[in-house]
Design a protein around this motif. Sequence first.
Motif, PDB file in Angstrom:
ATOM      1  N   PRO A 173       0.798  -1.227   0.000  1.00 55.73           N
ATOM      2  CA  PRO A 173       0.000   0.000   0.000  1.00 55.73           C
ATOM      3  C   PRO A 173       0.830   1.277   0.000  1.00 55.73           C
ATOM      4  CG  PRO A 173      -0.932  -1.593   1.520  1.00 55.73           C
ATOM      5  CD  PRO A 173       0.374  -2.166   1.054  1.00 55.73           C
ATOM      6  N   MET A 174       1.962   1.288   0.714  1.00 54.01           N
ATOM      7  CA  MET A 174       2.783   2.498   0.723  1.00 54.01           C
ATOM      8  C   MET A 174       3.401   2.757  -0.646  1.00 54.01           C
ATOM      9  SD  MET A 174       4.617   2.387   4.483  1.00 54.01           S
ATOM     10  CE  MET A 174       5.258   4.071   4.397  1.00 54.01           C
ATOM     11  N   LEU A 175       3.862   1.700  -1.311  1.00 55.32           N
ATOM     12  CA  LEU A 175       4.390   1.865  -2.666  1.00 55.32           C
ATOM     13  C   LEU A 175       3.316   2.394  -3.609  1.00 55.32           C
ATOM     14  CD1 LEU A 175       6.508  -1.396  -2.942  1.00 55.32           C
ATOM     15  CD2 LEU A 175       7.407   0.915  -3.272  1.00 55.32           C
ATOM     16  N   ARG A 176       2.116   1.829  -3.514  1.00 53.31           N
ATOM     17  CA  ARG A 176       1.045   2.255  -4.412  1.00 53.31           C
ATOM     18  C   ARG A 176       0.640   3.699  -4.132  1.00 53.31           C
ATOM     19  NH1 ARG A 176      -1.045  -2.653  -6.523  1.00 53.31           N
ATOM     20  NH2 ARG A 176      -2.107  -1.445  -8.101  1.00 53.31           N
ATOM     21  N   ARG A 177       0.556   4.042  -2.858  1.00 48.37           N
ATOM     22  CA  ARG A 177       0.145   5.396  -2.503  1.00 48.37           C
ATOM     23  C   ARG A 177       1.143   6.420  -3.019  1.00 48.37           C
ATOM     24  NH1 ARG A 177      -0.499   7.797   3.548  1.00 48.37           N
ATOM     25  NH2 ARG A 177       1.695   7.235   3.558  1.00 48.37           N
ATOM     26  N   GLN A 178       2.437   6.122  -2.871  1.00 53.02           N
ATOM     27  CA  GLN A 178       3.444   7.077  -3.319  1.00 53.02           C
ATOM     28  C   GLN A 178       3.515   7.168  -4.840  1.00 53.02           C
ATOM     29  OE1 GLN A 178       7.200   6.701  -1.314  1.00 53.02           O
ATOM     30  NE2 GLN A 178       6.248   6.662   0.719  1.00 53.02           N
ATOM     31  N   GLY A 180       0.825   7.313  -6.514  1.00 53.60           N
ATOM     32  CA  GLY A 180      -0.435   7.944  -6.877  1.00 53.60           C
ATOM     33  C   GLY A 180      -1.509   6.966  -7.276  1.00 53.60           C
ATOM     34  N   GLU A 181      -1.366   5.715  -6.838  1.00 52.92           N
ATOM     35  CA  GLU A 181      -2.316   4.670  -7.192  1.00 52.92           C
ATOM     36  C   GLU A 181      -3.173   4.308  -5.988  1.00 52.92           C
ATOM     37  OE1 GLU A 181       0.984   2.625 -10.190  1.00 52.92           O
ATOM     38  OE2 GLU A 181       0.197   1.521  -8.462  1.00 52.92           O
ATOM     39  N   ARG A 182      -4.252   3.605  -6.254  1.00 51.83           N
ATOM     40  CA  ARG A 182      -5.124   3.151  -5.184  1.00 51.83           C
ATOM     41  C   ARG A 182      -4.383   2.100  -4.356  1.00 51.83           C
ATOM     42  NH1 ARG A 182      -9.489  -0.712  -4.913  1.00 51.83           N
ATOM     43  NH2 ARG A 182     -11.106  -0.028  -3.456  1.00 51.83           N
ATOM     44  N   PRO A 183      -4.299   2.284  -3.029  1.00 54.63           N
ATOM     45  CA  PRO A 183      -3.501   1.364  -2.196  1.00 54.63           C
ATOM     46  C   PRO A 183      -4.224   0.055  -1.924  1.00 54.63           C
ATOM     47  CG  PRO A 183      -4.464   3.079  -0.836  1.00 54.63           C
ATOM     48  CD  PRO A 183      -4.829   3.417  -2.255  1.00 54.63           C
ATOM     49  N   ARG A 184      -4.143  -0.875  -2.867  1.00 57.42           N
ATOM     50  CA  ARG A 184      -4.878  -2.138  -2.774  1.00 57.42           C
ATOM     51  C   ARG A 184      -3.939  -3.297  -2.465  1.00 57.42           C
ATOM     52  NH1 ARG A 184      -7.545  -3.424  -7.892  1.00 57.42           N
ATOM     53  NH2 ARG A 184      -8.844  -4.833  -6.667  1.00 57.42           N
ATOM     54  N   GLY A 185      -3.120  -3.162  -1.453  1.00 58.96           N
ATOM     55  CA  GLY A 185      -2.234  -4.251  -1.082  1.00 58.96           C
ATOM     56  C   GLY A 185      -1.282  -4.588  -2.212  1.00 58.96           C
ATOM     57  N   LEU A 186      -1.235  -5.877  -2.554  1.00 61.37           N
ATOM     58  CA  LEU A 186      -0.346  -6.333  -3.622  1.00 61.37           C
ATOM     59  C   LEU A 186      -1.091  -6.639  -4.913  1.00 61.37           C
ATOM     60  CD1 LEU A 186       1.939  -8.714  -1.528  1.00 61.37           C
ATOM     61  CD2 LEU A 186       2.467  -6.401  -2.309  1.00 61.37           C
ATOM     62  N   ARG A 187      -2.374  -6.300  -4.973  1.00 58.52           N
ATOM     63  CA  ARG A 187      -3.136  -6.580  -6.180  1.00 58.52           C
ATOM     64  C   ARG A 187      -2.532  -5.844  -7.372  1.00 58.52           C
ATOM     65  NH1 ARG A 187      -8.379  -8.285  -5.823  1.00 58.52           N
ATOM     66  NH2 ARG A 187      -8.126  -8.474  -8.085  1.00 58.52           N
ATOM     67  N   ARG A 188      -2.140  -6.606  -8.385  1.00 57.87           N
ATOM     68  CA  ARG A 188      -1.564  -6.064  -9.623  1.00 57.87           C
ATOM     69  C   ARG A 188      -0.362  -5.153  -9.355  1.00 57.87           C
ATOM     70  NH1 ARG A 188      -5.418  -6.909 -13.918  1.00 57.87           N
ATOM     71  NH2 ARG A 188      -7.455  -7.502 -13.098  1.00 57.87           N
ATOM     72  N   ILE A 189       0.371  -5.439  -8.290  1.00 60.82           N
ATOM     73  CA  ILE A 189       1.531  -4.614  -7.952  1.00 60.82           C
ATOM     74  C   ILE A 189       2.585  -4.685  -9.059  1.00 60.82           C
ATOM     75  CG2 ILE A 189       2.802  -6.418  -6.709  1.00 60.82           C
ATOM     76  CD1 ILE A 189       2.492  -2.779  -5.543  1.00 60.82           C
ATOM     77  N   GLU A 190       2.537  -5.748  -9.856  1.00 65.70           N
ATOM     78  CA  GLU A 190       3.506  -5.902 -10.946  1.00 65.70           C
ATOM     79  C   GLU A 190       3.390  -4.796 -11.985  1.00 65.70           C
ATOM     80  OE1 GLU A 190       2.623  -9.734  -8.980  1.00 65.70           O
ATOM     81  OE2 GLU A 190       1.374  -8.180  -9.903  1.00 65.70           O
ATOM     82  N   THR A 191       2.239  -4.130 -12.032  1.00 66.08           N
ATOM     83  CA  THR A 191       2.049  -3.059 -13.011  1.00 66.08           C
ATOM     84  C   THR A 191       2.514  -1.703 -12.488  1.00 66.08           C
ATOM     85  OG1 THR A 191      -0.213  -2.558 -12.271  1.00 66.08           O
ATOM     86  CG2 THR A 191       0.052  -4.291 -13.932  1.00 66.08           C
ATOM     87  N   SER A 192       2.913  -1.641 -11.228  1.00 69.66           N
ATOM     88  CA  SER A 192       3.346  -0.380 -10.633  1.00 69.66           C
ATOM     89  C   SER A 192       4.847  -0.210 -10.864  1.00 69.66           C
ATOM     90  CB  SER A 192       3.035  -0.369  -9.134  1.00 69.66           C
ATOM     91  OG  SER A 192       3.300   0.893  -8.574  1.00 69.66           O
ATOM     92  N   SER A 193       5.226   0.880 -11.466  1.00 72.80           N
ATOM     93  CA  SER A 193       6.610   1.089 -11.891  1.00 72.80           C
ATOM     94  C   SER A 193       7.594   0.962 -10.729  1.00 72.80           C
ATOM     95  CB  SER A 193       6.745   2.474 -12.527  1.00 72.80           C
ATOM     96  OG  SER A 193       8.081   2.724 -12.910  1.00 72.80           O
ATOM     97  N   GLY A 194       8.564   0.058 -10.891  1.00 70.10           N
ATOM     98  CA  GLY A 194       9.638  -0.101  -9.922  1.00 70.10           C
ATOM     99  C   GLY A 194       9.289  -0.902  -8.688  1.00 70.10           C
ATOM    100  N   ALA A 195       8.019  -1.242  -8.498  1.00 65.11           N
ATOM    101  CA  ALA A 195       7.607  -1.892  -7.251  1.00 65.11           C
ATOM    102  C   ALA A 195       8.204  -3.288  -7.107  1.00 65.11           C
ATOM    103  CB  ALA A 195       6.085  -1.953  -7.169  1.00 65.11           C
TER     104      ALA A 195
END
Length: 250
Positions: A173-178, A180-195
């Motif tokens: 959630p912290m990675l997603r929030r920073q 600018g994405e919806r903080p949904r745990g690890l759902r589709r985290i692979e699409t978040s740049s650099g995560a």
Amino acid sequence: MLSRVVASVPADLRFEALVGAGSMVTGGFDDESDLDLVLLVRPDAFATAMADRRAFAGGLGDLLACFSGEHVGEPRLLICLYGPPLLHVDFKFVAADDLSGFVERPLLLWARDPETMQCRLDALQIKPALRDGQWFEDRTWVWMHYSATKIRRGEYFEALAALDFFREAVLGPMLRRQAGERPRGLRRIETSSGAVDRLLPTVATCDRASLVAAWHASIALYLDLRAVDPPPHPIAHMPGALLDFLDGPA
């Protein structure tokens, strides 16, 4: 299945509306998605609808298994597996006079009075579960102490589970929030740049050296993320006391 539900619900006079939630609302809905459906029930019929919900779910198709959602704090939820082909469907039964629990604006799929129901949905005051830096800070050191005790004790599978939980509840959630994405745990985290590259060092195998390395990587990543949005009240003695606890003599 969705069309079958939409076609079946009007015949049951206990239901006033059917709305969609989850990825139908937030985006990313595809052939692999679960169905998240909310049945809005006449208040005077809510008790009977809850009592009959397994029969309702069974009447929609080849129901393999179902159970209620007490484990996630939501007894109104019925979690179902249909098939083959296999499909996960969540039915949530909500009294139609209580629409206060939505964290996202639902999609109206059917209603006895569509215009009135859509107006009610449009008027909802949506209050997503916002978690600020202090929320993460208050929990991080307790959760990481727990995982450290399991590593020290040699309970490596429990330590793996604890680190996985921390990754899902805090780091993701912290990675997603920073980002600018919806903080949904690890759902589709692979699409978040650099995560992915930042999370991989926090993934351990079932041995002490790997667990210790992943534990340290988890704390290091948390501190990096925390620095971007510092909590107003950092927990005293952390992380030093916790590092000493794991790295010191057993």
